[in-house]
Design an enzyme around this catalytic site. Sequence first.
Site, PDB file in Angstrom:
ATOM      1  N   SER A 135       0.864  -1.174   0.000  1.00  0.00           N
ATOM      2  CA  SER A 135       0.000   0.000   0.000  1.00  0.00           C
ATOM      3  C   SER A 135       0.899   1.222   0.000  1.00  0.00           C
ATOM      4  O   SER A 135       2.057   1.148   0.437  1.00  0.00           O
ATOM      5  CB  SER A 135      -0.872   0.002   1.261  1.00  0.00           C
ATOM      6  OG  SER A 135      -1.557   1.235   1.418  1.00  0.00           O
ATOM      7  N   TYR A 149      -2.035   0.709  10.609  1.00  0.00           N
ATOM      8  CA  TYR A 149      -2.084   0.013   9.323  1.00  0.00           C
ATOM      9  C   TYR A 149      -0.785   0.228   8.550  1.00  0.00           C
ATOM     10  O   TYR A 149      -0.236  -0.715   7.959  1.00  0.00           O
ATOM     11  CB  TYR A 149      -3.275   0.540   8.526  1.00  0.00           C
ATOM     12  CG  TYR A 149      -3.416  -0.030   7.144  1.00  0.00           C
ATOM     13  CD1 TYR A 149      -3.762  -1.356   6.939  1.00  0.00           C
ATOM     14  CD2 TYR A 149      -3.237   0.795   6.018  1.00  0.00           C
ATOM     15  CE1 TYR A 149      -3.904  -1.863   5.656  1.00  0.00           C
ATOM     16  CE2 TYR A 149      -3.392   0.288   4.737  1.00  0.00           C
ATOM     17  CZ  TYR A 149      -3.727  -1.035   4.556  1.00  0.00           C
ATOM     18  OH  TYR A 149      -3.877  -1.536   3.284  1.00  0.00           O
TER      19      TYR A 149
END
Length: 235
Positions: A135, A149
């Site tokens: 990501s 995250y």
Amino acid sequence: MTDCPVMLLSGGSRGIGAEIARAAQARGWHVSLGLRDLSAVPEGMVPERLDTFAYDATERAAEARWAEAVIARHGRIDAIVASAGLFTSSSIVEASEGEVDTLLEVNLRAPRRLAMAGWEALKAGGRGRVVILGSLSGKRVASAGSGLYSVSKFAAVGLAHALRYEGWDHGIRATAVCPGLVATEMGETASAGSRPAEQMTQPEEVAHLVMEAIGLSNTASVPEIHINCRTDGIF
């Protein structure tokens, strides 16, 4: 032995993973999907070039059993794509140890175990491929709500680089694919309504880039791919 190349793909029931599964079959791959729910096969798959395996990324023996089953049936593993992932907006200082453990289990440890389980088969083919769905949150921390995250995705991107070095002399090439907001259920959760789905990167675009990286020769390794739908810091 299966004549066409064989891919192990986690997280393939929906979103980016489902698009990768369809794109792989369109390019002639046999796809083995690891699914928590065996009935959740994405639409449009060719049954003759598909098999499924009951897979839970938090079960630590699952990857070895999956790889063994695929090798027994097909005699090969040519690519591993770790697309299964878990998102949280929990605070980095308030999240429980249990939540942190689960996040790292799914986003880091399970992809490592999956690569490990298929490693000898990837080596045997001379051009094995590993793709870790990271990501842009694995490249920068964009907000307090994405901090925990991001920690897990920084680790996932590091895993891809470590695997690239580990497998280089055996013809294995590893790539971290790092999208920003993608028009999936997870992407819409992460955006918290800040951006409509039609203005996000589309999952089929990510899948296209994944398959392009997999299809390159051993002399054209792509360590990272960054994908974004907006201007965002250095990305």
